[in-house]
Design a protein around this motif. Sequence first.
Motif, PDB file in Angstrom:
ATOM      1  N   THR A   1      -7.071  10.390   0.383  1.00 27.25           N
ATOM      2  CA  THR A   1      -8.043   9.435  -0.152  1.00 27.25           C
ATOM      3  C   THR A   1      -8.123   8.236   0.786  1.00 27.25           C
ATOM      4  OG1 THR A   1      -6.350   8.343  -1.518  1.00 27.25           O
ATOM      5  CG2 THR A   1      -7.609  10.109  -2.555  1.00 27.25           C
ATOM      6  N   ASP A   2      -8.871   7.227   0.387  1.00 27.57           N
ATOM      7  CA  ASP A   2      -8.877   5.935   1.078  1.00 27.57           C
ATOM      8  C   ASP A   2      -8.943   4.871  -0.012  1.00 27.57           C
ATOM      9  OD1 ASP A   2     -11.616   5.659   0.305  1.00 27.57           O
ATOM     10  OD2 ASP A   2     -12.280   6.645   2.143  1.00 27.57           O
ATOM     11  N   GLN A   3      -9.164   3.631   0.363  1.00 25.07           N
ATOM     12  CA  GLN A   3      -9.112   2.548  -0.631  1.00 25.07           C
ATOM     13  C   GLN A   3     -10.171   2.694  -1.722  1.00 25.07           C
ATOM     14  OE1 GLN A   3     -11.061  -1.382   0.777  1.00 25.07           O
ATOM     15  NE2 GLN A   3     -10.171  -0.530   2.640  1.00 25.07           N
ATOM     16  N   SER A   4     -11.226   3.487  -1.465  1.00 24.46           N
ATOM     17  CA  SER A   4     -12.261   3.693  -2.492  1.00 24.46           C
ATOM     18  C   SER A   4     -11.697   4.387  -3.726  1.00 24.46           C
ATOM     19  CB  SER A   4     -13.434   4.500  -1.927  1.00 24.46           C
ATOM     20  OG  SER A   4     -13.038   5.839  -1.632  1.00 24.46           O
ATOM     21  N   ALA A   5     -10.518   5.017  -3.590  1.00 21.84           N
ATOM     22  CA  ALA A   5      -9.890   5.664  -4.744  1.00 21.84           C
ATOM     23  C   ALA A   5      -9.594   4.669  -5.863  1.00 21.84           C
ATOM     24  CB  ALA A   5      -8.597   6.362  -4.322  1.00 21.84           C
ATOM     25  N   TRP A   6      -9.512   3.369  -5.513  1.00 19.11           N
ATOM     26  CA  TRP A   6      -9.198   2.338  -6.501  1.00 19.11           C
ATOM     27  C   TRP A   6     -10.443   1.712  -7.127  1.00 19.11           C
ATOM     28  CZ3 TRP A   6      -4.373   2.815  -7.748  1.00 19.11           C
ATOM     29  CH2 TRP A   6      -3.429   3.167  -6.775  1.00 19.11           C
ATOM     30  N   ASN A   7     -11.636   2.190  -6.753  1.00 23.70           N
ATOM     31  CA  ASN A   7     -12.876   1.531  -7.201  1.00 23.70           C
ATOM     32  C   ASN A   7     -12.972   1.395  -8.716  1.00 23.70           C
ATOM     33  OD1 ASN A   7     -13.703   1.180  -4.596  1.00 23.70           O
ATOM     34  ND2 ASN A   7     -15.314   2.735  -4.617  1.00 23.70           N
ATOM     35  N   ARG A   8     -12.454   2.381  -9.442  1.00 26.90           N
ATOM     36  CA  ARG A   8     -12.567   2.337 -10.912  1.00 26.90           C
ATOM     37  C   ARG A   8     -11.428   1.536 -11.546  1.00 26.90           C
ATOM     38  NH1 ARG A   8     -13.886   7.274  -9.034  1.00 26.90           N
ATOM     39  NH2 ARG A   8     -15.914   8.151  -9.565  1.00 26.90           N
ATOM     40  N   ILE A   9     -10.427   1.183 -10.746  1.00 28.20           N
ATOM     41  CA  ILE A   9      -9.289   0.408 -11.256  1.00 28.20           C
ATOM     42  C   ILE A   9      -9.487  -1.088 -11.027  1.00 28.20           C
ATOM     43  CG2 ILE A   9      -6.816  -0.050 -10.881  1.00 28.20           C
ATOM     44  CD1 ILE A   9      -7.298   2.506 -12.434  1.00 28.20           C
ATOM     45  N   VAL A  10     -10.086  -1.434  -9.896  1.00 27.04           N
ATOM     46  CA  VAL A  10     -10.242  -2.849  -9.500  1.00 27.04           C
ATOM     47  C   VAL A  10     -10.880  -3.718 -10.584  1.00 27.04           C
ATOM     48  CG1 VAL A  10     -11.500  -4.373  -7.909  1.00 27.04           C
ATOM     49  CG2 VAL A  10     -10.155  -2.470  -7.006  1.00 27.04           C
ATOM     50  N   PRO A  11     -11.967  -3.253 -11.255  1.00 27.24           N
ATOM     51  CA  PRO A  11     -12.611  -4.138 -12.241  1.00 27.24           C
ATOM     52  C   PRO A  11     -11.691  -4.618 -13.361  1.00 27.24           C
ATOM     53  CG  PRO A  11     -14.048  -2.279 -11.726  1.00 27.24           C
ATOM     54  CD  PRO A  11     -12.724  -1.989 -11.081  1.00 27.24           C
ATOM     55  N   TYR A  12     -10.651  -3.856 -13.662  1.00 24.25           N
ATOM     56  CA  TYR A  12      -9.723  -4.243 -14.726  1.00 24.25           C
ATOM     57  C   TYR A  12      -8.840  -5.428 -14.329  1.00 24.25           C
ATOM     58  CZ  TYR A  12     -10.770   0.212 -17.091  1.00 24.25           C
ATOM     59  OH  TYR A  12     -11.395   1.261 -17.728  1.00 24.25           O
ATOM     60  N   PHE A  13      -8.754  -5.709 -13.037  1.00 30.18           N
ATOM     61  CA  PHE A  13      -7.776  -6.705 -12.572  1.00 30.18           C
ATOM     62  C   PHE A  13      -8.378  -7.829 -11.750  1.00 30.18           C
ATOM     63  CE2 PHE A  13      -5.633  -2.667 -13.231  1.00 30.18           C
ATOM     64  CZ  PHE A  13      -4.593  -3.052 -14.066  1.00 30.18           C
ATOM     65  N   GLU A  14      -9.671  -7.756 -11.431  1.00 33.35           N
ATOM     66  CA  GLU A  14     -10.216  -8.718 -10.465  1.00 33.35           C
ATOM     67  C   GLU A  14     -10.310 -10.137 -11.017  1.00 33.35           C
ATOM     68  OE1 GLU A  14     -13.843  -7.059  -9.098  1.00 33.35           O
ATOM     69  OE2 GLU A  14     -14.715  -6.836 -11.085  1.00 33.35           O
ATOM     70  N   ARG A  15     -10.293 -10.289 -12.324  1.00 28.46           N
ATOM     71  CA  ARG A  15     -10.357 -11.652 -12.871  1.00 28.46           C
ATOM     72  C   ARG A  15      -9.035 -12.386 -12.684  1.00 28.46           C
ATOM     73  NH1 ARG A  15     -10.720 -12.244 -19.166  1.00 28.46           N
ATOM     74  NH2 ARG A  15      -8.462 -12.165 -18.854  1.00 28.46           N
ATOM     75  N   ASP A  16      -7.927 -11.659 -12.789  1.00 31.15           N
ATOM     76  CA  ASP A  16      -6.611 -12.312 -12.839  1.00 31.15           C
ATOM     77  C   ASP A  16      -5.789 -12.198 -11.562  1.00 31.15           C
ATOM     78  OD1 ASP A  16      -6.982 -13.028 -15.567  1.00 31.15           O
ATOM     79  OD2 ASP A  16      -6.475 -10.967 -16.143  1.00 31.15           O
ATOM     80  N   TYR A  17      -6.206 -11.334 -10.646  1.00 30.24           N
ATOM     81  CA  TYR A  17      -5.376 -11.068  -9.470  1.00 30.24           C
ATOM     82  C   TYR A  17      -6.183 -11.171  -8.174  1.00 30.24           C
ATOM     83  CZ  TYR A  17      -1.884  -9.332 -12.741  1.00 30.24           C
ATOM     84  OH  TYR A  17      -0.972  -9.239 -13.767  1.00 30.24           O
ATOM     85  N   ARG A  18      -5.476 -11.561  -7.133  1.00 30.70           N
ATOM     86  CA  ARG A  18      -6.016 -11.496  -5.771  1.00 30.70           C
ATOM     87  C   ARG A  18      -5.651 -10.104  -5.260  1.00 30.70           C
ATOM     88  NH1 ARG A  18      -3.387 -14.616  -1.054  1.00 30.70           N
ATOM     89  NH2 ARG A  18      -1.921 -15.120  -2.710  1.00 30.70           N
ATOM     90  N   ILE A  19      -6.626  -9.217  -5.213  1.00 31.22           N
ATOM     91  CA  ILE A  19      -6.367  -7.799  -4.953  1.00 31.22           C
ATOM     92  C   ILE A  19      -6.538  -7.495  -3.464  1.00 31.22           C
ATOM     93  CG2 ILE A  19      -7.051  -5.429  -5.505  1.00 31.22           C
ATOM     94  CD1 ILE A  19      -8.214  -6.571  -8.145  1.00 31.22           C
ATOM     95  N   VAL A  20      -5.507  -6.902  -2.879  1.00 33.77           N
ATOM     96  CA  VAL A  20      -5.539  -6.506  -1.473  1.00 33.77           C
ATOM     97  C   VAL A  20      -5.718  -4.993  -1.403  1.00 33.77           C
ATOM     98  CG1 VAL A  20      -4.270  -6.437   0.715  1.00 33.77           C
ATOM     99  CG2 VAL A  20      -4.022  -8.412  -0.817  1.00 33.77           C
ATOM    100  N   LEU A  21      -6.771  -4.585  -0.721  1.00 33.67           N
ATOM    101  CA  LEU A  21      -7.066  -3.169  -0.505  1.00 33.67           C
ATOM    102  C   LEU A  21      -7.023  -2.880   0.980  1.00 33.67           C
ATOM    103  CD1 LEU A  21     -10.115  -3.259  -2.874  1.00 33.67           C
ATOM    104  CD2 LEU A  21      -8.175  -1.744  -3.301  1.00 33.67           C
TER     105      LEU A  21
END
Length: 283
Positions: A45-65
């Motif tokens: 896979t690549d970082q796009s594998a997290w596309n459906r997970i990111v929305p759950y955390f983008e308000r509270d976390y600085r997400i590094v992909l």
Amino acid sequence: MGGSNSNWSSGGATGSKLLEMLNVRVVGNVDRPAPALVLSHGIGTDQSAWNRIVPYFERDYRIVLYDLVCAGSVNPDHFDFRRYVTLDAYVDDLLAILDALRIDRCFFVGHSVSAMIGILAAIRRPDAFLKLILIGASPRFLNDENYHGGFEEGEIETVFAAMESNYEAWVRGFAPLAVGADVPEAVREFSRTLFNMRPDITLFVSRTVFNSDLRGVLGLVRVPCVIVQTAKDVSVPPSVAGYLKAHLGGRTTTELLHHTEGHLPHLSAPAALAPVIRRSLSR
């Protein structure tokens, strides 16, 4: 995206060059006070594998992909067959990314091989990691005396031969098996990123992973860990999660996704996985 110009020790690239090479992105709550959450994908896979997970955390976390250097989204010229012969080089990349982004401490979510990369990184630099969340993790995929990793050596060699002789046919057979659930969209997505990889790189990295045995270092981990295991995973039998829980040195808990099958729950069942990750982060 800004990054420091500290030397990338093993590869010779500067930190900022590495950020560019591995398509590093910082999304979500990018303010510095927000905790950093690093999402690291598995082979195929690549970082796009997290596309459906990111929305759950983008308000509270600085997400590094970021993309592992073997991913199909990375220029294959950057893959050094001499350097990436063990998982240590991938650990170098991860720590160099944290340095370039000036991230002192982070939560780390690693899928499959990235779970093991996270374990090795936490041994090398324990203060950098608040917690490891390990999805589909295995310290050794091959069976051994008194250890059930899920695969006999002969089985693996058959898989490698299939990859070599007809990569397209292998992907078409393997992708639904790995996804493990009746989620056609997830199978299509996993197939797409597998096809994006250069077959010789896929084979080389697969050999590296299946030849790895990290059982002997698990006790060196001092960072709290959460093992996330689906109800049925063709790559990682439930006994492996039990082995990790028994042998990891830090405080370790296990989260079983009872109604989810397959090796890629972030693709096939994000709505089931996301609350488990959130609970693990806040615990």
